[in-house]
Each structure stands twice: as structure tokens, then as C-alpha cells.
Design a protein around this motif. Structure first.
Motif, short mmCIF file in Angstrom:
data_model
loop_
_atom_site.label_atom_id
_atom_site.label_comp_id
_atom_site.label_asym_id
_atom_site.label_seq_id
_atom_site.Cartn_x
_atom_site.Cartn_y
_atom_site.Cartn_z
N ALA A 60 -19.83 -20.12 99.25
CA ALA A 60 -18.42 -20.39 99.54
C ALA A 60 -17.48 -19.87 98.46
O ALA A 60 -16.32 -19.58 98.74
N PHE A 61 -17.97 -19.78 97.22
CA PHE A 61 -17.10 -19.42 96.09
C PHE A 61 -17.58 -18.17 95.39
O PHE A 61 -18.69 -18.12 94.87
N SER A 62 -16.72 -17.16 95.35
CA SER A 62 -17.00 -16.01 94.48
C SER A 62 -16.46 -16.35 93.10
O SER A 62 -15.63 -17.25 92.96
N ASP A 63 -16.94 -15.65 92.12
CA ASP A 63 -16.52 -15.88 90.73
C ASP A 63 -16.74 -17.34 90.31
O ASP A 63 -15.93 -17.91 89.58
N LEU A 64 -17.84 -17.95 90.80
CA LEU A 64 -18.15 -19.34 90.47
C LEU A 64 -18.28 -19.50 88.96
O LEU A 64 -18.98 -18.72 88.31
N LYS A 65 -17.58 -20.48 88.43
CA LYS A 65 -17.60 -20.71 86.99
C LYS A 65 -17.64 -22.20 86.70
O LYS A 65 -16.97 -22.98 87.37
N ILE A 66 -18.44 -22.56 85.69
CA ILE A 66 -18.49 -23.93 85.21
C ILE A 66 -17.81 -23.97 83.86
O ILE A 66 -18.15 -23.20 82.96
N THR A 67 -16.85 -24.87 83.73
CA THR A 67 -16.19 -25.09 82.44
C THR A 67 -16.49 -26.52 82.01
O THR A 67 -16.12 -27.47 82.72
N ILE A 68 -17.20 -26.65 80.90
CA ILE A 68 -17.51 -27.98 80.36
C ILE A 68 -16.40 -28.36 79.41
O ILE A 68 -16.13 -27.66 78.43
N THR A 79 -23.28 -37.61 79.55
CA THR A 79 -22.14 -37.62 80.46
C THR A 79 -21.34 -36.35 80.21
O THR A 79 -21.03 -36.02 79.06
N THR A 80 -21.04 -35.64 81.29
CA THR A 80 -20.32 -34.38 81.19
C THR A 80 -19.10 -34.42 82.11
O THR A 80 -19.22 -34.79 83.28
N ARG A 81 -17.95 -34.03 81.56
CA ARG A 81 -16.74 -33.82 82.36
C ARG A 81 -16.56 -32.31 82.44
O ARG A 81 -16.50 -31.62 81.42
#
Length: 136
Positions: A60-68, A79-81
Motif C-alpha cells: 500500500a505504501f511506497s517509500d515506506l519509512k520508519i522513524t523512531i 517501548t517505542t514511539r
């Protein structure tokens, strides 16, 4: 131990969720893992997590990125936000691509055992994102 557990969770987020690395998924996931956030009546083992990333989010998402943004570790729990972001370029839970930038806010608690995910609890804003996209 807390720093090591935080690194396990960071690695999972980047290598598995963001990059889609199945080898890392299997290396970081305990075989008896339990996802306490799985919808009632749905599978809650390791495969349910992989399915969410590979069959729901990544298509569903191109350029998927995780920002911690934050990580707090105590004992065997981390615990992670974080934010999962990307461009809505594919169908997401029945909603056709809109081309819009999306951001899902997430708070996860992961119990790490022997360097692997043993249990997961989480809250996210996916339902809010779906509501906005369905009106686009």
C-alpha cells in the motif's frame, strides 16, 4: 541488556518493517511469539506480523519509512514511539491508492527474550489514516 534489547527492536523496525527483510524477520522473531494486539479471533503468532507488513503495509505504501522518536527499556521490555510513513500508492484495506503522504503513529511494547521478539502490544492511528484516505 536494555541497550541490547533496544537495538533488537530498532533492527526489527528498520530491517523487517521498513526494508522487508524476511531473513531478519526469522532471526528476530521467537517461534512462540504472541502478538497481543492482533484483532480478536485472528492469528497472533509470528506469521500474523509478517502478513501485516508484507501483505498490508508494504504493497500500500511506497517509500515506506520508519522513524523512531523514543525508546524506553526496562527489564526485558522496550517501548517505542514511532511513525510509519509513506505514499499511499497501492490499495490499503480496500481503499484504492490516493497518492497522498500518510503517517501512522505507533506506540509498541515488545518483550525481548534471547535477542528475539517474544511478545508485542501496540496502539496505532491506522484507523484515523483509513478514515482520511476513504474521504480522499
Amino acid at each position: 541488556m536494555s541497550a541490547d534489547n533496544k537495538e533488537v527492536v530498532r533492527r526489527f523496525n528498520i530491517e523487517v518493517i521498513q526494508n522487508g527483510n524476511e531473513t531478519e524477520f526469522h532471526a528476530l522473531m521467537a517461534p512462540d511469539f504472541i502478538n497481543h494486539s492482533a484483532p480478536q479471533g485472528m492469528p497472533n503468532g509470528p506469521d500474523s506480523m509478517w502478513n501485516t507488513f508484507q501483505n498490508v503495509l508494504r504493497p500500500a505504501f511506497s517509500d515506506l519509512k520508519i522513524t523512531i522518536h523514543d525508546q524506553i527499556a526496562e527489564g526485558d521490555k522496550v517501548t517505542t514511539r514511532k511513525t510509519i510513513s509513506g505514499v499511499h500508492s497501492g490499495t490499503l484495506m480496500g481503499i484504492p491508492a490516493t497518492g497522498r503522504d500518510v503517517a501512522i503513529s505507533v506506540i509498541d511494547i515488545v518483550r525481548v527474550e534471547d535477542g528475539r521478539y517474544a511478545e508485542h502490544w501496540g496502539l496505532n492511528t491506522l484507523s484515523n489514516v483509513l478514515a482520511v484516505l476513504s474521504k480522499a
